[in-house]
Write a protein that holds these residues in place. Structure first.
Motif, PDB file in Angstrom:
ATOM      1  N   UNK A 201       0.838  -1.322  -0.147  1.00  0.00           N
ATOM      2  CA  UNK A 201       0.051   0.165   0.043  1.00  0.00           C
ATOM      3  C   UNK A 201       0.773   1.352  -0.089  1.00  0.00           C
ATOM      4  N   UNK A 202       1.903   1.112   0.689  1.00  0.00           N
ATOM      5  CA  UNK A 202       2.920   2.376   0.661  1.00  0.00           C
ATOM      6  C   UNK A 202       3.346   2.846  -0.794  1.00  0.00           C
ATOM      7  N   UNK A 203       3.619   1.797  -1.524  1.00  0.00           N
ATOM      8  CA  UNK A 203       4.399   1.984  -2.877  1.00  0.00           C
ATOM      9  C   UNK A 203       3.143   2.428  -3.793  1.00  0.00           C
ATOM     10  N   UNK A 204       1.953   1.964  -3.434  1.00  0.00           N
ATOM     11  CA  UNK A 204       0.668   2.552  -4.263  1.00  0.00           C
ATOM     12  C   UNK A 204       0.571   3.788  -3.897  1.00  0.00           C
ATOM     13  N   UNK A 205       0.579   4.352  -2.556  1.00  0.00           N
ATOM     14  CA  UNK A 205       0.329   5.589  -2.191  1.00  0.00           C
ATOM     15  C   UNK A 205       1.210   6.533  -2.333  1.00  0.00           C
ATOM     16  N   UNK A 206       2.546   6.207  -2.686  1.00  0.00           N
ATOM     17  CA  UNK A 206       3.630   7.263  -2.752  1.00  0.00           C
ATOM     18  C   UNK A 206       4.504   6.767  -3.922  1.00  0.00           C
ATOM     19  N   UNK A 207       3.928   6.399  -4.997  1.00  0.00           N
ATOM     20  CA  UNK A 207       4.772   6.007  -6.300  1.00  0.00           C
ATOM     21  C   UNK A 207       5.816   7.154  -6.633  1.00  0.00           C
ATOM     22  N   UNK A 208       6.009   8.330  -6.239  1.00  0.00           N
ATOM     23  CA  UNK A 208       6.928   8.868  -6.743  1.00  0.00           C
ATOM     24  C   UNK A 208       8.458   8.796  -5.789  1.00  0.00           C
ATOM     25  N   UNK A 209       8.064   8.462  -4.735  1.00  0.00           N
ATOM     26  CA  UNK A 209       9.123   7.947  -3.602  1.00  0.00           C
ATOM     27  C   UNK A 209       9.363   6.607  -3.455  1.00  0.00           C
ATOM     28  N   UNK A 210       8.447   6.003  -3.271  1.00  0.00           N
ATOM     29  CA  UNK A 210       8.222   4.490  -2.798  1.00  0.00           C
ATOM     30  C   UNK A 210       8.071   3.560  -4.075  1.00  0.00           C
ATOM     31  N   UNK A 211       9.062   2.736  -4.464  1.00  0.00           N
ATOM     32  CA  UNK A 211       9.008   1.859  -5.602  1.00  0.00           C
ATOM     33  C   UNK A 211       9.024   0.347  -5.264  1.00  0.00           C
ATOM     34  N   UNK A 212       8.342  -0.347  -5.868  1.00  0.00           N
ATOM     35  CA  UNK A 212       8.264  -1.907  -5.380  1.00  0.00           C
ATOM     36  C   UNK A 212       9.133  -2.691  -6.478  1.00  0.00           C
ATOM     37  N   UNK A 213       9.788  -3.446  -5.935  1.00  0.00           N
ATOM     38  CA  UNK A 213      10.859  -4.311  -6.859  1.00  0.00           C
ATOM     39  C   UNK A 213      10.760  -5.617  -6.265  1.00  0.00           C
ATOM     40  N   UNK A 214      10.467  -6.700  -7.377  1.00  0.00           N
ATOM     41  CA  UNK A 214      10.230  -7.962  -7.105  1.00  0.00           C
ATOM     42  C   UNK A 214      11.634  -8.433  -7.051  1.00  0.00           C
TER      43      UNK A 214
END
Length: 286
Positions: A201-214
């Motif tokens: 949810x954090x990655x979805x809420x703040x896409x500019x700062x938080x990036x999801x990496x598999x």
């Protein structure tokens, strides 16, 4: 200056990310704070070490930290909060221990490092408190945000990478291995599922700062994703000629990776001219 990137985390969003400014001759680079988040066993430590070495080969000072920890006070608090013997520790007390460790590392290490232009790589920061203590423990999010803002004292990561190696149970088994689980690792599957969902949810809420990496696949593939998500901060990381598949392949060779990490700066076995560790690899590329 990096220390001036402020926000009130309890009421506002993150300060906008500023790309790495071109550096003139003799100009000092600005400090950059990159945090790595995600559940236990996601591979944060490996990718922090690889990234740190690449940045050092590019001429940058790198400070590697972990939370809680990174200072004498922080390491003592880490031992306390993670010790399974302290099973009676209340959720509110747990939160305040994490915030005390964060305030110490912010004042003693992070802010001075950013002010002198270093790149700070931190294994966890305040997003972990949102995931573990707010979502996992169920403490009020508004209070956790306010506590985070107080402890971080205006410091906001330029980029946060959330690594995920699959479902929470699999990642947890990978983290614990044959060793004894710490107090947080013993919190149970439902707790860790809530934590994993909070990171998503954090990655979805703040896409500019938080990036999801598999991080469930080969380490070389994960490292390439990490570099891709940092290319706006360090443009050379987006250079396909330098940071190509061969460059990252050392991560899939345990012995080769260990040898490179222990070798003198610039010794990457597959570096190309002008790439990380190659000819012309100075701070102007960072």
């Amino acid at each position: 200056m990096a220390a001036d990137r402020v926000r009130d985390a309890a009421v506002g969003g993150p300060a906008p990310v500023r790309p790495e400014a071109p550096q003139g001759a003799g100009a000092a680079p600005r400090g950059v704070l990159i945090t790595f988040e995600g559940g236990d066993g996601a591979g944060k430590s490996t990718h922090i070490r690889f990234l740190a070495r690449a940045l050092e080969d590019a001429g940058r000072e790198v400070v590697r930290l972990r939370e809680p920890g990174g200072t004498a006070v922080g390491e003592a608090l880490r031992a306390l909060v993670l010790d399974p013997a302290n099973e009676g520790l209340s959720d509110r007390a747990e939160l305040l221990i994490y915030e005390a460790a964060r305030a110490q590392i912010t004042d003693e290490v992070i802010r001075p490092a950013l002010e002198r232009g270093a790149v700070v790589l931190c294994d966890r920061f305040y997003d972990s408190t949102v995931a573990y203590q707010a979502a996992g423990r169920g403490l009020p999010r508004a209070f956790v945000d306010a506590a985070n803002a107080f402890a971080a004292d205006g410091i906001v990561p330029d980029r946060t990478l959330v690594l995920s190696a699959g479902d929470a149970a699999t990642s947890l088994r990978r983290a614990v291995g044959a060793g004894e689980a710490d107090r947080l690792e013993q919190a149970g599957a439902p707790f860790h599922e809530r934590v994993a969902e909070a990171f998503r949810q954090l990655a979805a809420d703040e896409p500019g700062r938080v990036r999801a990496v598999d991080s469930s696949g080969a380490r070389s593939v994960t490292a390439a994703q990490v570099f891709h998500e940092l290319a706006d901060l360090f443009p050379w990381m987006g250079d396909a000629g330098a940071c190509d598949e061969a460059y990252f392949s050392v991560l899939d060779d345990r012995e080769g990776l260990a040898a490179w990490l222990d070798a003198p700066a610039g010794a990457h076995p597959l570096a190309v001219a002008g790439g990380p560790g190659g000819a012309g690899g100075g701070s102007a590329r960072a």
